[in-house]
Design a protein around this motif. Structure first.
Motif, PDB file in Angstrom:
ATOM      1  N   LEU A 145      60.512  52.329  37.338  1.00  0.00           N
ATOM      2  CA  LEU A 145      61.050  51.917  38.631  1.00  0.00           C
ATOM      3  C   LEU A 145      60.501  50.544  39.018  1.00  0.00           C
ATOM      4  CD1 LEU A 145      62.770  52.626  41.065  1.00  0.00           C
ATOM      5  CD2 LEU A 145      60.771  53.729  42.073  1.00  0.00           C
ATOM      6  N   VAL A 146      59.213  50.311  38.804  1.00  0.00           N
ATOM      7  CA  VAL A 146      58.620  49.002  39.102  1.00  0.00           C
ATOM      8  C   VAL A 146      59.290  47.918  38.269  1.00  0.00           C
ATOM      9  CG1 VAL A 146      56.501  47.645  38.850  1.00  0.00           C
ATOM     10  CG2 VAL A 146      56.397  49.902  39.891  1.00  0.00           C
ATOM     11  N   ILE A 147      59.507  48.177  36.992  1.00  0.00           N
ATOM     12  CA  ILE A 147      60.157  47.193  36.126  1.00  0.00           C
ATOM     13  C   ILE A 147      61.588  46.937  36.580  1.00  0.00           C
ATOM     14  CG2 ILE A 147      61.023  46.807  33.773  1.00  0.00           C
ATOM     15  CD1 ILE A 147      58.471  48.263  32.788  1.00  0.00           C
ATOM     16  N   PHE A 148      62.313  47.995  36.929  1.00  0.00           N
ATOM     17  CA  PHE A 148      63.698  47.865  37.383  1.00  0.00           C
ATOM     18  C   PHE A 148      63.776  47.042  38.663  1.00  0.00           C
ATOM     19  CE2 PHE A 148      67.194  49.436  40.041  1.00  0.00           C
ATOM     20  CZ  PHE A 148      68.264  49.069  39.241  1.00  0.00           C
ATOM     21  N   VAL A 149      62.955  47.366  39.651  1.00  0.00           N
ATOM     22  CA  VAL A 149      62.975  46.631  40.925  1.00  0.00           C
ATOM     23  C   VAL A 149      62.561  45.179  40.691  1.00  0.00           C
ATOM     24  CG1 VAL A 149      61.867  46.455  43.191  1.00  0.00           C
ATOM     25  CG2 VAL A 149      62.673  48.669  42.374  1.00  0.00           C
ATOM     26  N   GLY A 150      61.532  44.955  39.872  1.00  0.00           N
ATOM     27  CA  GLY A 150      61.103  43.588  39.584  1.00  0.00           C
ATOM     28  C   GLY A 150      62.199  42.783  38.915  1.00  0.00           C
ATOM     29  N   ALA A 151      62.889  43.382  37.963  1.00  0.00           N
ATOM     30  CA  ALA A 151      63.984  42.687  37.270  1.00  0.00           C
ATOM     31  C   ALA A 151      65.122  42.390  38.246  1.00  0.00           C
ATOM     32  CB  ALA A 151      64.482  43.523  36.097  1.00  0.00           C
TER      33      ALA A 151
END
Length: 188
Positions: A145-151
Motif C-alpha cells: 500500500l505504501v508503494i502504491f500510494v507513493g507511486a
C-alpha cells in the motif's frame, strides 16, 4: 511458499520409520527435524517437529536409529543412538566429553538431548543467535500500500509539473514574413 511434505526414511529391517520435517528457518537455511515411529506398535518414540533440532539419520543396526544433531538457534552438536528393541537411547558423542554417555530410557530422550545440548554449548563457548521473529502477515500488504500510494503521488506530481511547465514554455507561432518559396516551373 507451501510447506514441503515430510521426507520419509525407513530402516532396512522395516521396523523404524523416520519422518523428517523440512522447514526454512532463514534465507536458504533449512532445518530437518525428525519424528521417529516404531512401526510394529505405531508409537511415536521421538518427535522434534516444530523445533530447531536439525538431524542427519542413519540406521546402524536392527531396531536402531542414529542421529547427528545440531541446534539451529541454541547451538551445540551431538550424536545420539536410539535402541528401540531395548527401549533406550544414549548420547554417543558431544563436544567436551570423551566417549558415549550412559544409556537412558527412551521416555526421557527429549530432556536428555536438551541437557546434552546445554553441556555442548557450555563446553564450546557458543552464544545463541537471537530468535527470528516471524513478520506480521499484514506487513507485506502495508508495504504494498505504501508503494502504491507513493507511486500514485509521484506520477500525479510529475504529470502536473510537466503540464504546468510545458504551457509556460509554449510560445504561440507568429508568422512575421512570408518565406520565399521557389516553385518548379509549370509544364503544360
Amino acid at each position: 511458499m507451501p510447506q514441503p511434505p515430510p521426507i520419509l526414511r525407513v530402516s532396512p529391517d522395516g521396523t523404524i520409520r523416520v519422518e523428517v520435517e523440512a522447514v526454512e528457518w532463514g534465507s536458504s537455511r533449512w532445518v530437518y527435524s525428525p519424528r521417529v515411529i516404531d512401526v510394529p506398535t505405531g508409537r511415536v518414540v521421538l518427535d522434534l517437529w516444530n523445533t530447531d533440532w536439525d538431524a542427519t539419520i542413519d540406521f546402524p543396526g536392527p531396531r536402531r536409529v542414529g542421529f547427528d544433531f545440531r541446534r539451529y538457534h541454541e547451538g551445540g552438536a551431538l550424536s545420539a543412538e536410539l535402541d528401540l528393541e531395548r527401549g533406550t537411547y544414549r548420547v554417543v558423542s558431544e563436544h567436551g566429553h570423551e566417549g558415549p554417555r550412559p544409556e537412558a530410557p527412551l521416555s526421557g530422550i527429549v530432556a536428555g538431548l536438551e541437557e546434552s545440548a546445554r553441556r555442548t554449548v557450555a563446553a564450546s563457548g557458543w552464544t545463541a543467535q537471537p530468535a527470528i521473529i516471524p513478520p506480521n502477515p499484514w506487513a507485506a500488504w502495508r508495504m504494498g500500500l505504501v508503494i502504491f500510494v507513493g507511486a500514485f503521488v509521484a506520477i500525479g506530481t510529475g504529470a502536473y509539473l510537466t503540464e504546468r511547465y510545458k504551457a509556460a514554455q509554449r510560445k504561440p507561432a507568429v508568422l512575421d514574413t512570408v518565406p520565399h518559396l521557389e516553385l518548379p516551373p509549370i509544364r503544360r
